[in-house]
Scaffold this active site. Structure first.
Site, PDB file in Angstrom:
ATOM      1  N   SER A  52       3.604  29.544 -64.385  1.00 47.71           N
ATOM      2  CA  SER A  52       3.838  30.012 -65.750  1.00 47.71           C
ATOM      3  C   SER A  52       3.557  31.504 -65.837  1.00 47.71           C
ATOM      4  O   SER A  52       2.994  32.106 -64.913  1.00 47.71           O
ATOM      5  CB  SER A  52       2.925  29.273 -66.717  1.00 47.71           C
ATOM      6  OG  SER A  52       1.596  29.733 -66.546  1.00 47.71           O
ATOM      7  N   LYS A  53       3.927  32.067 -66.948  1.00 53.68           N
ATOM      8  CA  LYS A  53       3.682  33.487 -67.158  1.00 53.68           C
ATOM      9  C   LYS A  53       2.186  33.768 -67.103  1.00 53.68           C
ATOM     10  O   LYS A  53       1.749  34.802 -66.631  1.00 53.68           O
ATOM     11  CB  LYS A  53       4.270  33.900 -68.499  1.00 53.68           C
ATOM     12  CG  LYS A  53       3.995  35.344 -68.830  1.00 53.68           C
ATOM     13  CD  LYS A  53       4.886  35.865 -69.919  1.00 53.68           C
ATOM     14  CE  LYS A  53       4.532  37.292 -70.290  1.00 53.68           C
ATOM     15  NZ  LYS A  53       3.104  37.525 -70.451  1.00 53.68           N
TER      16      LYS A  53
END
Ligand code: GLU
Length: 503
Positions: free
Chosen positions: A262-263
């Protein structure tokens, strides 16, 4: 020669592409090119609420930066366009109605409030509300109402959606190139909405209709779409269309721990998750990665060539790529490996290419106001320091002393290497180099070494402080190469300065 292979990358412009999206695009591209087929970009922008300004351009820019040029798409109109779903809006309703006609879909008039009530009511009992065969006749739709009641509602302009009528008691057999056969009991599926009250199709309907009309032969997409496969296969069957072949790519997993990348992982560990920058988030491009390196490391996230080969150009990837060699299991993302790839590609670039990439930094750091630096000098500098770098943006820290005299000297090094008689020795060195006619590395080296040998001096007693004077610390490549590049005048002035400052 072109083939019947047609694949599409179909992002929704809801934000920047994650590198996982680029990996999906890459595998589509490789499969298309390997099979002399077409690689198509289709923008799936039917969800008006999630539309993000600038996202489509970002997607196009990112694909282009990676060298994944599409054959058909927005800005590249061809026979199967338009390639933006919002421009194909008028098309989908007919197909939804066709399914109603053939008994595969129905109108549903349930209000958002009543569905919400059912959902909460189920939740309170620890259950999940599913709209399907087991309750559809108790809800408000064209299956539970009479024909007249349904027509009245439609004529009164009541809000409706169109739902797929999932058949009961069927065992669906689905096929996926990567995952093999998958069996699904239709009783667990819900009657998905195909057409919304805002008169827009849902992803499912638009996606199937477009894949059919665009004659897509293979659907290659992320694993997160695997749960939709049952509905999609049933839609093809309901329309009487031949379904494309499917391949669902494995997830890209976090560098450590469980779950998909994920970011937040990028923010936490300090690596980009976007190809290009988006708002404050740096992309791979801005972080200094070469597109070749990004493509190479992405290609091995989920695919294996069946050999130990790790370095692949895009063309080599096209030759070697095979969907059957894509793994089912998630691929762990390794940020260190991405740097290793960049280092590899950097080392393989020519000095002149690297010098050109370094030039803007030099001009800015040296305040040269566009004034031209000597390209040959920059090339030489680059050739001496590049083996220590993974990124061009590390060049300045590795080579500033070629362009600027040291302003400070390494404290530890001075303490260890600058002794009482060092000033005298450095004065001797000054005398030695002043008369050198051709101020070239080898000449300087021979002159100084000869003098060291003749006077039986300890080698380090001269070389270490001399390096300190020239570089400011005990680092850098071959000292005499550095002296040649900065020139005689600059060498002399640096030695003099060191004598003044350090004595
Ligand atoms: N629009 C979907 C997405 O955003 C496309 C999924 C598919 O390829 O079918 O990923």
């Amino acid at each position: 020669m072109s083939s019947n292979v047609r694949v599409r990358f179909a992002p929704s412009p809801t934000g920047p592409l994650h590198i996982g999206g680029i990996r999906t695009a890459l595998f589509n591209y490789l499969f298309a090119k390997k099979n002399n087929g077409a690689f198509i970009l289709r923008i799936e922008d039917t969800d008006q609420n999630r539309y993000v300004e600038g996202a489509e351009q970002y997607i196009i820019d990112a694909l282009n930066w990676c060298g994944l040029h599409f054959d058909e798409g927005p800005t590249k109109e061809a026979d199967f366009g338009p390639y933006r779903q919002s421009e194909r809006k008028s098309l989908y309703k007919v197909y939804a109605e066709q399914l109603i006609e053939s008994g595969h879909a129905y109108y549903a008039f349930d209000t958002a409030e009543s569905l919400d009530f059912h959902r909460k009511d189920h939740e309170a009992k620890g259950k999940t509300f599913i709209y399907n065969w087991h309750n559809r006749l108790k809800l408000v739709n064209s299956l539970s109402l009479s024909k007249e009641q349904t027509n009245d509602k439609l004529n009164n302009g009541e809000h409706y959606v169109i739902r797929f009528k999932t058949p009961q008691n069927q065992l669906l057999e689905l096929n996926d190139i990567i995952r093999g056969n998958i069996k699904i009991d239709t009783n667990i599926l819900d009657d998905k909405v195909l057409f919304k009250s805002d008169r827009m199709p849902t992803y499912h309907l638009a996606n199937i209709v477009d894949d059919h009309l665009m004659e897509i032969s293979h659907v290659i997409r992320g694993e997160e779409w695997l749960p939709s496969l049952a509905l999609h296969q049933q839609l093809y069957d309901a329309f009487g269309w031949k379904a494309p072949e499917f391949a669902h790519l494995p997830l890209i997993m976090k560098p450590v721990g469980k779950g998909k990348l994920s970011k937040r992982d990028g923010d936490k560990l300090g690596f980009p998750v976007f190809p290009l920058s988006w708002n404050e988030s740096k992309g791979y491009k801005e972080a200094g990665y070469f597109p070749e390196a990004v493509i190479n490391f992405l290609s091995l996230l989920g695919w294996n060539p069946g050999t130990d080969q790790e370095i692949f150009s895009l063309n080599e990837l096209i030759q070697s790529f095979d969907l059957h060699r894509v793994n089912k299991a998630g691929a762990r993302f390794d940020p260190d490996k991405t740097k290793w790839y960049n280092q590899h590609y950097l080392q393989n670039k020519s000095d002149s290419e690297l010098a050109e990439l370094y030039m803007p930094t030099l001009i800015q750091k040296l305040g040269l106001d566009g004034e031209k630096l000597n390209t040959k000098t920059v090339e030489k500098v680059v050739s001496l320091i590049k083996e220590r770098a993974s990124f061009v943006n590390e060049f300045w820290d590795l080579s500033d002393y070629f362009f600027l005299p040291p302003s400070i000297y390494g404290v530890k090094a001075v303490k260890k290497q600058w002794k009482e008689n060092t000033g005298e020795l450095m004065n001797d060195v000054l005398q030695l180099i002043e008369p050198i006619k051709t101020y070239a590395s080898e000449n300087i080296e021979n002159t100084i070494k000869e003098w060291i040998t003749t006077n039986e001096l300890p080698f380090g007693k001269v070389m270490a402080p001399l390096r300190l004077a020239i570089v400011g610390d005990l680092k850098g490549p071959h000292l005499f190469d550095i002296m040649e590049i900065i020139g005689k005048e600059q060498s002399i002035s640096r030695i003099q300065k060191a004598i003044n400052v350090l004595n």
